[in-house]
Design an enzyme around this catalytic site. Sequence first.
Site, PDB file in Angstrom:
ATOM      1  N   CYS A  17     -14.162 -24.523 -27.680  1.00  0.00           N
ATOM      2  CA  CYS A  17     -12.976 -24.014 -28.354  1.00  0.00           C
ATOM      3  C   CYS A  17     -11.882 -23.711 -27.324  1.00  0.00           C
ATOM      4  O   CYS A  17     -12.186 -23.140 -26.285  1.00  0.00           O
ATOM      5  CB  CYS A  17     -13.354 -22.744 -29.124  1.00  0.00           C
ATOM      6  SG  CYS A  17     -12.023 -22.063 -30.094  1.00  0.00           S
ATOM      7  N   PRO A  18     -10.676 -24.134 -27.582  1.00  0.00           N
ATOM      8  CA  PRO A  18     -10.139 -24.704 -28.820  1.00  0.00           C
ATOM      9  C   PRO A  18     -10.041 -26.232 -28.797  1.00  0.00           C
ATOM     10  O   PRO A  18      -9.460 -26.823 -29.701  1.00  0.00           O
ATOM     11  CB  PRO A  18      -8.738 -24.101 -28.881  1.00  0.00           C
ATOM     12  CG  PRO A  18      -8.303 -24.106 -27.433  1.00  0.00           C
ATOM     13  CD  PRO A  18      -9.579 -23.763 -26.661  1.00  0.00           C
TER      14      PRO A  18
END
Length: 80
Positions: A17-18
């Site tokens: 992430c992200p």
Amino acid sequence: MTEYDTTETLDVKGQNCPMPVVKTKQSIDQLTEDDVLEVLATDAGSMSDIAGWADTTDGVELVDQKEDGDVYKHYVRKTE
């Protein structure tokens, strides 16, 4: 076999992430209406991250998500 044909596959395995969401958005922007993007990820958080992104983004639909061993598969359709 799935009930939809993927237009393109995006491999974001090993990215956290992200990045799976960022790369998914970049790839979906390059597709045309009704194309389906298959996203392959190893980040377990991608299941909720991509679902949340699709729910709040106009022009995309999360068609399906599957866990296949240590790979999470996401199928996103461009709807406009």
